[in-house]
Design a protein around this motif. Structure first.
Motif, PDB file in Angstrom:
ATOM      1  N   GLY A   4      -3.852   0.942 -15.074  1.00  0.00           N
ATOM      2  CA  GLY A   4      -2.737   1.270 -15.967  1.00  0.00           C
ATOM      3  C   GLY A   4      -1.449   1.418 -15.213  1.00  0.00           C
ATOM      4  N   GLU A   5      -1.075   2.659 -14.917  1.00  0.00           N
ATOM      5  CA  GLU A   5       0.131   2.949 -14.145  1.00  0.00           C
ATOM      6  C   GLU A   5      -0.256   3.794 -12.935  1.00  0.00           C
ATOM      7  N   GLY A  12      13.284   5.336  -5.159  1.00  0.00           N
ATOM      8  CA  GLY A  12      14.056   6.250  -4.340  1.00  0.00           C
ATOM      9  C   GLY A  12      13.241   7.471  -3.974  1.00  0.00           C
ATOM     10  N   GLY A  13      12.373   7.307  -2.998  1.00  0.00           N
ATOM     11  CA  GLY A  13      11.506   8.415  -2.581  1.00  0.00           C
ATOM     12  C   GLY A  13      10.080   8.283  -3.061  1.00  0.00           C
ATOM     13  N   PHE A  14       9.877   7.455  -4.066  1.00  0.00           N
ATOM     14  CA  PHE A  14       8.516   7.200  -4.536  1.00  0.00           C
ATOM     15  C   PHE A  14       8.465   5.828  -5.208  1.00  0.00           C
ATOM     16  N   PHE A  15       7.243   5.319  -5.382  1.00  0.00           N
ATOM     17  CA  PHE A  15       7.029   4.028  -6.028  1.00  0.00           C
ATOM     18  C   PHE A  15       6.397   4.236  -7.403  1.00  0.00           C
ATOM     19  N   TYR A  16       6.861   3.432  -8.338  1.00  0.00           N
ATOM     20  CA  TYR A  16       6.242   3.391  -9.664  1.00  0.00           C
ATOM     21  C   TYR A  16       5.622   2.005  -9.846  1.00  0.00           C
ATOM     22  N   CYS A  17       4.321   1.999 -10.145  1.00  0.00           N
ATOM     23  CA  CYS A  17       3.586   0.743 -10.296  1.00  0.00           C
ATOM     24  C   CYS A  17       3.111   0.604 -11.733  1.00  0.00           C
ATOM     25  N   ASP A  18       3.388  -0.539 -12.331  1.00  0.00           N
ATOM     26  CA  ASP A  18       2.976  -0.816 -13.706  1.00  0.00           C
ATOM     27  C   ASP A  18       2.258  -2.165 -13.700  1.00  0.00           C
TER      28      ASP A  18
END
Length: 799
Positions: free
Chosen positions: A649-650, A670-676
């Motif tokens: 999912g995410e 910016g400081g972290f990654f978001y994966c979708d």
């Protein structure tokens, strides 16, 4: 101190020495009548005698039972060198096990399993000890000693054995205090990794009609996954703890009291301990690093590499038996079981009562990331109490055998889960807008009550034809009390992120389960001769729903529904070649409604429901052409498909270094990654731990020499490619492998003293016992033991 406690429970002594030949089927008393004019005949000559099993909760010759069963006696288990409950898997067709720690054992029968690692779930392969159900997955593993028999029943067994036997049943039966004359044994051994073990038993009559038996086992061993520093100069230092060690003991005492010639009581007390066992760590497996420091994944977010074990910091190849983790894990566990069995023969009716109380406590901690940095830390405790009562009536008539009964089970569970690191990062960012060292502490309590009524009858339509019908109705009542608190002192005050009250406000009734359903069996068996049985059956198995407890769980997803399995089977059991060969086979087809599929979704362990189906076949041969040679051969074939399994999912992950670039489905925020990930659903996945083909083998030759008997044995199993997770990520694909074991044993004729030298995993094959796909964070695995060897000495006494 533990050795002293062990000997207080076990005493020194023991039964029959290691038999000179495997005796592929134990000799036993005759089975009860299986139909008009069809009493079970005497044991055949040679090594193949009768195998008496209790698959239908009555003594029967295994060849007369229209169920796919494999059974081994205690003497056979000794010859195989099996000393724990998971060791039987190689010689049981279609049985597999996943285990990274004694903390949690996942049995799989014909691919039916539940690989979720949260303590509140129950497995679909029911485990029984001495006719009593073990409801906690934390109580399934343990030391095996002074055992009478192990029976493995494949396919749904819910009619007679009740809840959560959807996939089948594993039943361990201990030796009772059924012999008047003093008898016992002492057994000790030493093996690789300083594996030291002592086992003993002592039994006999202490008064007229009253017999007592005590038995126990102690084992201690060093770990075989060696702690290894990555770069001490850079501060990348390992924990110093080698993984895979052993440190525990178990004992039991049983008393058998003949109140009259027709009434008998068996009393049991069992205790087991594991003390700060070296466990709770993994190796870093199958990751191809991208430019941002994450692992390559597929469209569903699953790691998709197959480059083997690496150092998770340097990316260099590493041994499966090197451990780079910086935190020492642990397991502490105690189990106490109290049981009273009563059997009364009232003439036309036999009354059986089984009362069981179990008290279990477990504390466990692990470094979940397999690298010398804090990425995932996981700790949990579980306090579990169980009370069960079964009352059963059975009888025989000219045209039928029958039994009816009622069952009650009450389980109370209190637990904690502490999760620290990346799996909490997304929640912390959502709630606090920032994260430094997020930790989520979960506490839960679950009470579960189950009652059921059941009946089964064998109708003898003729001397050759029998129809069996069984039905069980069960009611489940469960309730959940849950609280999750997010802690990150550098950012904000502690905050409740989930609770039973919050869930109830969103989805009324989500904290309660009230479930009633029925299991059933219909079997037609045809026995044209005493050497051939043909059967066809339909079985309906059921397993209730539960809750997925996780750091970021929502009210709409926390509860999953019950599953139902309709199984259609046809098979044969035959005795050939003048009684020297048994050949048994089964063909089956499974149709699942709402199969409970486990997946890590957004780093939360979720179980969701989906339809599924599977088709397979099993073939077993037990051959003893002479008193000198025995062989056991087994083969399986299976194909399976699950309609839908949830993907990752995410996913949220840290920025490992400033300015790390975007990669694949992940964007730097910016400081972290978001994966979708584009694909939320995995379609037509295969069952986990279900190779297309498998083959098990055992060859044993013995010869009389020097006043005793010498025996040589080779045994093992070959497994085709198989996924170790139901999500079928490429990194969880275990390539085909073979494991071979060997032993040499000598038994002195006059004393029965025996010495056995053994080698496990003779060809030093590397294969994984457990795998968990963590998406962008890679795959953590735990490998089974490499080649080990040792010696066991057994001294029996008494009759």
């Amino acid at each position: 101190m533990r050795l002293a406690k062990f000997f207080l429970v076990a005493a020194t002594a023991a039964p029959v020495a290691l038999v000179p030949q495997l005796a592929l089927a134990q000799s036993a008393s005759q089975a009860g009548p299986s139909g008009p004019g069809r009493e079970a005949g005497p044991a055949s000559s040679g090594a193949i005698g009768q195998i008496i099993v209790t698959a239908n909760k009555r003594d029967e010759n295994v060849q007369d039972v229209p169920i796919s069963i494999t059974a081994y006696s205690g003497d056979q288990l000794n010859a195989l060198g099996i000393t724990d409950t998971t060791g039987i898997t190689e010689q049981i067709p279609a049985l597999r096990v996943n285990q990274w720690s004694p903390s949690l054992t996942i049995f799989s029968l014909r691919g039916v399993s539940q690989s979720n690692f949260t303590d509140n779930l129950e497995a679909p392969v029911a485990v029984y000890f001495d006719n009593a159900y073990m409801g906690s997955i934390n109580g399934v593993s343990g030391q095996l000693f002074d055992i009478e028999r192990v029976e493995v029943l494949r396919g749904p067994q819910g009619t007679l054995f009740g809840r959560n036997a959807t996939g089948g049943l594993i039943h361990y039966l201990s030796r009772k205090a059924d012999r008047d004359a003093p008898n016992g044994y002492v057994e000790a051994g030493y093996g690789s990794y300083n594996d030291v073990f002592v086992e003993a038993a002592l039994g006999g009559a202490i008064a007229e009609g009253l017999r007592v038996r005590a038995a126990g086992r102690f084992e201690q061993a060093d770990g075989y996954v060696i702690s290894t520093d990555t770069d001490p100069d850079a501060g990348l230092v390992a924990s110093g703890q080698d993984l895979g060690g052993k440190d525990g003991w178990a004992g039991r005492i049983t008393a058998q009291w003949d109140l009259s010639p027709d009434v008998q009581i068996n009393l049991w007390y069992k205790h087991a301990e594991d003390n700060r066992v070296d466990t709770g760590g993994y190796v870093f497996d199958n990751c191809e690093f991208l430019a941002n420091g994450y692992c390559s994944v597929d469209r569903t977010g699953l790691t998709n590499s197959q480059n083997g074990v690496i150092n998770g910091i340097t990316g260099e190849p590493a041994s499966p038996f090197q451990n780079f983790s910086d935190r020492a894990g642990y397991l502490d566990r105690t189990v106490d079981i109290y049981q009273a069995d009563l059997e009364a023969d009232l003439g036309d009716v036999t009354v059986t009562s089984i009362t069981n109380f179990t008290d279990l406590y477990k504390a466990y901690g692990e470094d979940g990331d397999a690298i010398p940095a804090l990425v995932i830390n996981f700790d949990n405790t579980n306090s579990y109490e169980q009370f069960s009562q079964e009352l059963r009536l059975s009888g025989n008539a000219d045209f039928m055998n029958w039994q009816v009964g009622a069952y009650y089970l009450d389980m109370d569970m209190l637990g904690t889960i502490t999760l620290q690191g990346v799996p909490v990062l997304g929640l912390a960012l959502d709630v606090n807008g920032d994260a430094v060292d997020p930790i989520i502490n979960q506490t839960y309590g679950i009470n579960s009550e189950n009652w059921s009524v059941f009946g089964q009858a064998d109708f003898f339509l003729s001397d050759e034809l029998t129809f069996t019908a069984g039905l069980r109705y069960s009611e489940d009542s469960k309730n959940l009390d849950y609280l999750a608190v997010l802690s990150d002192p550098a950012v904000a005050e502690d905050l409740i992120t989930g609770s039973s009250a919050m869930f109830e406000a969103t989805v009324p009734g989500v904290n309660d389960i009230a479930y009633g359903d029925w299991a059933a069996r219909a079997v037609l068996s045809y026995e044209p001769s005493e050497d051939l049985l043909l059967f066809a059956s339909w079985n309906r198995g059921i397993k209730g729903g539960n809750w997925s407890l996780g750091a970021d769980v929502t009210a709409t997803e926390i509860k999953h529904g019950a599953e139902t399995l309709n199984s259609f089977e046809a098979g044969f059991k035959s005795t050939l070649a003048n009684g020297t060969l048994r050949l048994n086979g089964t063909l089956y087809h499974y149709i699942y409604d709402d199969y409970q599929a486990f997946a890590l979704t957004s780093a939360v362990p979720f179980v969701s429901n989906s339809d599924a189906h599977s088709t397979g076949a099993e073939l077993e041969a037990f051959w003893s052409p002479s008193p000198r040679f025995d062989a056991v051969l087994g083969a399986t074939w299976q194909t399976s498909s699950i309609d839908e399994v949830r993907g990752v999912g995410e996913q949220v992950g840290p920025e490992f270094f400033p300015g790390a670039p975007d990669a694949e489905y992940c964007a730097n925020q910016g400081g972290f990654f978001y994966c979708d990930y584009p694909d939320d659903i995995i379609e037509n996945a295969e069952f986990a731990n279900a190779p297309r083909f498998s083959f098990n083998y055992l060859l044993r030759y013995n010869v009389d020499v020097a006043g005793g008997n010498f025996a040589a044995q080779v045994d093992g199993a070959w497994y085709d490619d198989q996924y170790l997770e139901v999500t079928n990520g490429l990194s969880s694909l275990q390539p085909a492998y073979n494991v071979t074991n060997a032993s040499l044993a000598y038994e002195e004729a006059s004393t029965g003293i025996s010495v056995q030298g053994w080698v496990k995993n003779l060809f030093d094959k590397e294969y994984r016992a457990y795998t968990l796909n963590l998406g962008i964070l890679g795959t953590t695995s735990f490998f089974a033991q490499p080649r080990t060897y040792g010696v066991t000495v057994r001294v029996p006494f008494g009759t």
